[in-house]
Design a protein around this motif. Sequence first.
Motif, PDB file in Angstrom:
ATOM      1  N   ASN A  24       0.826  -1.207   0.000  1.00  0.00           N
ATOM      2  CA  ASN A  24       0.000   0.000   0.000  1.00  0.00           C
ATOM      3  C   ASN A  24       0.858   1.254   0.000  1.00  0.00           C
ATOM      4  OD1 ASN A  24      -2.398  -1.392  -0.045  1.00  0.00           O
ATOM      5  ND2 ASN A  24      -2.607  -1.413   2.177  1.00  0.00           N
ATOM      6  N   LEU A  25       1.970   1.225   0.708  1.00  0.00           N
ATOM      7  CA  LEU A  25       2.895   2.355   0.705  1.00  0.00           C
ATOM      8  C   LEU A  25       3.462   2.566  -0.698  1.00  0.00           C
ATOM      9  CD1 LEU A  25       4.561   4.467   2.319  1.00  0.00           C
ATOM     10  CD2 LEU A  25       6.264   2.673   2.620  1.00  0.00           C
ATOM     11  N   ALA A  26       3.867   1.485  -1.347  1.00  0.00           N
ATOM     12  CA  ALA A  26       4.407   1.595  -2.709  1.00  0.00           C
ATOM     13  C   ALA A  26       3.337   2.087  -3.680  1.00  0.00           C
ATOM     14  CB  ALA A  26       4.957   0.247  -3.152  1.00  0.00           C
ATOM     15  N   LEU A  27       2.098   1.613  -3.518  1.00  0.00           N
ATOM     16  CA  LEU A  27       1.002   2.090  -4.368  1.00  0.00           C
ATOM     17  C   LEU A  27       0.757   3.581  -4.167  1.00  0.00           C
ATOM     18  CD1 LEU A  27      -1.578  -0.808  -4.064  1.00  0.00           C
ATOM     19  CD2 LEU A  27      -0.573   0.036  -6.175  1.00  0.00           C
ATOM     20  N   GLY A  28       0.747   4.020  -2.921  1.00  0.00           N
ATOM     21  CA  GLY A  28       0.529   5.440  -2.628  1.00  0.00           C
ATOM     22  C   GLY A  28       1.621   6.320  -3.202  1.00  0.00           C
ATOM     23  N   VAL A  29       2.861   5.876  -3.068  1.00  0.00           N
ATOM     24  CA  VAL A  29       3.981   6.655  -3.612  1.00  0.00           C
ATOM     25  C   VAL A  29       3.916   6.674  -5.136  1.00  0.00           C
ATOM     26  CG1 VAL A  29       6.501   6.721  -3.801  1.00  0.00           C
ATOM     27  CG2 VAL A  29       5.441   6.287  -1.597  1.00  0.00           C
ATOM     28  N   GLY A  30       3.541   5.556  -5.756  1.00  0.00           N
ATOM     29  CA  GLY A  30       3.415   5.520  -7.213  1.00  0.00           C
ATOM     30  C   GLY A  30       2.328   6.445  -7.727  1.00  0.00           C
ATOM     31  N   VAL A  31       1.185   6.451  -7.052  1.00  0.00           N
ATOM     32  CA  VAL A  31       0.090   7.342  -7.453  1.00  0.00           C
ATOM     33  C   VAL A  31       0.486   8.801  -7.243  1.00  0.00           C
ATOM     34  CG1 VAL A  31      -2.258   8.053  -6.869  1.00  0.00           C
ATOM     35  CG2 VAL A  31      -1.731   5.644  -7.142  1.00  0.00           C
ATOM     36  N   LEU A  32       1.179   9.088  -6.143  1.00  0.00           N
ATOM     37  CA  LEU A  32       1.656  10.443  -5.894  1.00  0.00           C
ATOM     38  C   LEU A  32       2.614  10.892  -6.996  1.00  0.00           C
ATOM     39  CD1 LEU A  32       1.812  12.899  -3.950  1.00  0.00           C
ATOM     40  CD2 LEU A  32       3.772  11.750  -2.911  1.00  0.00           C
ATOM     41  N   GLY A  33       3.479   9.996  -7.430  1.00  0.00           N
ATOM     42  CA  GLY A  33       4.393  10.317  -8.522  1.00  0.00           C
ATOM     43  C   GLY A  33       3.657  10.610  -9.816  1.00  0.00           C
ATOM     44  N   LEU A  34       2.600   9.834 -10.097  1.00  0.00           N
ATOM     45  CA  LEU A  34       1.806  10.095 -11.296  1.00  0.00           C
ATOM     46  C   LEU A  34       1.098  11.448 -11.223  1.00  0.00           C
ATOM     47  CD1 LEU A  34       0.195   6.629 -12.084  1.00  0.00           C
ATOM     48  CD2 LEU A  34       1.883   7.868 -13.436  1.00  0.00           C
ATOM     49  N   VAL A  35       0.582  11.794 -10.056  1.00  0.00           N
ATOM     50  CA  VAL A  35      -0.104  13.082  -9.897  1.00  0.00           C
ATOM     51  C   VAL A  35       0.882  14.234 -10.084  1.00  0.00           C
ATOM     52  CG1 VAL A  35      -1.266  14.560  -8.210  1.00  0.00           C
ATOM     53  CG2 VAL A  35      -1.964  12.186  -8.469  1.00  0.00           C
ATOM     54  N   VAL A  36       2.046  14.123  -9.466  1.00  0.00           N
ATOM     55  CA  VAL A  36       3.064  15.172  -9.602  1.00  0.00           C
ATOM     56  C   VAL A  36       3.509  15.286 -11.058  1.00  0.00           C
ATOM     57  CG1 VAL A  36       5.436  15.785  -8.979  1.00  0.00           C
ATOM     58  CG2 VAL A  36       3.848  15.054  -7.220  1.00  0.00           C
ATOM     59  N   VAL A  63      10.113  10.534  -7.074  1.00  0.00           N
ATOM     60  CA  VAL A  63       9.027   9.847  -6.365  1.00  0.00           C
ATOM     61  C   VAL A  63       8.682   8.535  -7.067  1.00  0.00           C
ATOM     62  CG1 VAL A  63       6.605  10.025  -5.682  1.00  0.00           C
ATOM     63  CG2 VAL A  63       8.118  11.958  -5.354  1.00  0.00           C
ATOM     64  N   GLY A  64       8.672   8.529  -8.390  1.00  0.00           N
ATOM     65  CA  GLY A  64       8.404   7.302  -9.127  1.00  0.00           C
ATOM     66  C   GLY A  64       9.472   6.252  -8.910  1.00  0.00           C
ATOM     67  N   THR A  65      10.725   6.680  -8.841  1.00  0.00           N
ATOM     68  CA  THR A  65      11.816   5.744  -8.582  1.00  0.00           C
ATOM     69  C   THR A  65      11.694   5.139  -7.192  1.00  0.00           C
ATOM     70  OG1 THR A  65      13.255   6.984 -10.069  1.00  0.00           O
ATOM     71  CG2 THR A  65      14.316   5.493  -8.508  1.00  0.00           C
ATOM     72  N   VAL A  66      11.384   5.963  -6.203  1.00  0.00           N
ATOM     73  CA  VAL A  66      11.218   5.456  -4.834  1.00  0.00           C
ATOM     74  C   VAL A  66      10.057   4.470  -4.776  1.00  0.00           C
ATOM     75  CG1 VAL A  66      10.566   6.129  -2.481  1.00  0.00           C
ATOM     76  CG2 VAL A  66      12.283   7.440  -3.711  1.00  0.00           C
ATOM     77  N   GLY A  67       8.946   4.785  -5.421  1.00  0.00           N
ATOM     78  CA  GLY A  67       7.801   3.874  -5.440  1.00  0.00           C
ATOM     79  C   GLY A  67       8.127   2.555  -6.112  1.00  0.00           C
ATOM     80  N   THR A  68       8.873   2.615  -7.202  1.00  0.00           N
ATOM     81  CA  THR A  68       9.255   1.395  -7.902  1.00  0.00           C
ATOM     82  C   THR A  68      10.191   0.545  -7.056  1.00  0.00           C
ATOM     83  OG1 THR A  68       9.020   2.524 -10.015  1.00  0.00           O
ATOM     84  CG2 THR A  68      10.284   0.479 -10.014  1.00  0.00           C
ATOM     85  N   VAL A  69      11.159   1.183  -6.406  1.00  0.00           N
ATOM     86  CA  VAL A  69      12.095   0.445  -5.554  1.00  0.00           C
ATOM     87  C   VAL A  69      11.353  -0.206  -4.386  1.00  0.00           C
ATOM     88  CG1 VAL A  69      14.024   0.738  -3.936  1.00  0.00           C
ATOM     89  CG2 VAL A  69      14.131   1.758  -6.209  1.00  0.00           C
ATOM     90  N   LEU A  70      10.457   0.533  -3.760  1.00  0.00           N
ATOM     91  CA  LEU A  70       9.675  -0.043  -2.664  1.00  0.00           C
ATOM     92  C   LEU A  70       8.837  -1.227  -3.137  1.00  0.00           C
ATOM     93  CD1 LEU A  70       8.417   3.087  -0.709  1.00  0.00           C
ATOM     94  CD2 LEU A  70      10.035   1.373   0.072  1.00  0.00           C
ATOM     95  N   ALA A  71       8.229  -1.103  -4.302  1.00  0.00           N
ATOM     96  CA  ALA A  71       7.392  -2.183  -4.827  1.00  0.00           C
ATOM     97  C   ALA A  71       8.227  -3.417  -5.164  1.00  0.00           C
ATOM     98  CB  ALA A  71       6.636  -1.706  -6.059  1.00  0.00           C
ATOM     99  N   VAL A  72       9.378  -3.218  -5.781  1.00  0.00           N
ATOM    100  CA  VAL A  72      10.237  -4.351  -6.128  1.00  0.00           C
ATOM    101  C   VAL A  72      10.747  -5.028  -4.867  1.00  0.00           C
ATOM    102  CG1 VAL A  72      12.460  -4.959  -7.171  1.00  0.00           C
ATOM    103  CG2 VAL A  72      10.864  -3.505  -8.407  1.00  0.00           C
ATOM    104  N   LEU A  73      11.141  -4.244  -3.864  1.00  0.00           N
ATOM    105  CA  LEU A  73      11.594  -4.830  -2.607  1.00  0.00           C
ATOM    106  C   LEU A  73      10.483  -5.618  -1.931  1.00  0.00           C
ATOM    107  CD1 LEU A  73      13.817  -2.055  -1.014  1.00  0.00           C
ATOM    108  CD2 LEU A  73      14.518  -4.330  -1.733  1.00  0.00           C
TER     109      LEU A  73
END
Length: 117
Positions: A24-36, A63-73
Amino acid sequence: MSASAVLAAAAEGGIIGDGRTGANLALGVGVLGLVVGRLALARAGGRIGVGNARVGGMSAIVVGTVGTVLAVLHAATSGGGPGTGNGLVGAVVAIPLGLGAVLLGRRVLTRCRRADR
């Protein structure tokens, strides 16, 4: 605590919570990156006059890179398969969201570079 330990704890859902917390954290960060990224793209196109499009594009990339890294981890450390409640499906969905934010940020930087010429 090292940066890799913090990322691993965030991907696993932290100390508190179930297995879906990291996804959920990775999803939130990914959506935030898309909005930005979308807002920065609107700024680069001249539809919104508030803010700097180049800074928004760079922010979307980070933000997109952080979301992707969190999701992959999280996908790498989650036990079980899809449907077990460990958040594997959420992590798999978060990966393209983060990559989409990175691509939007790159598109914004390309538009800004063309506009400067």
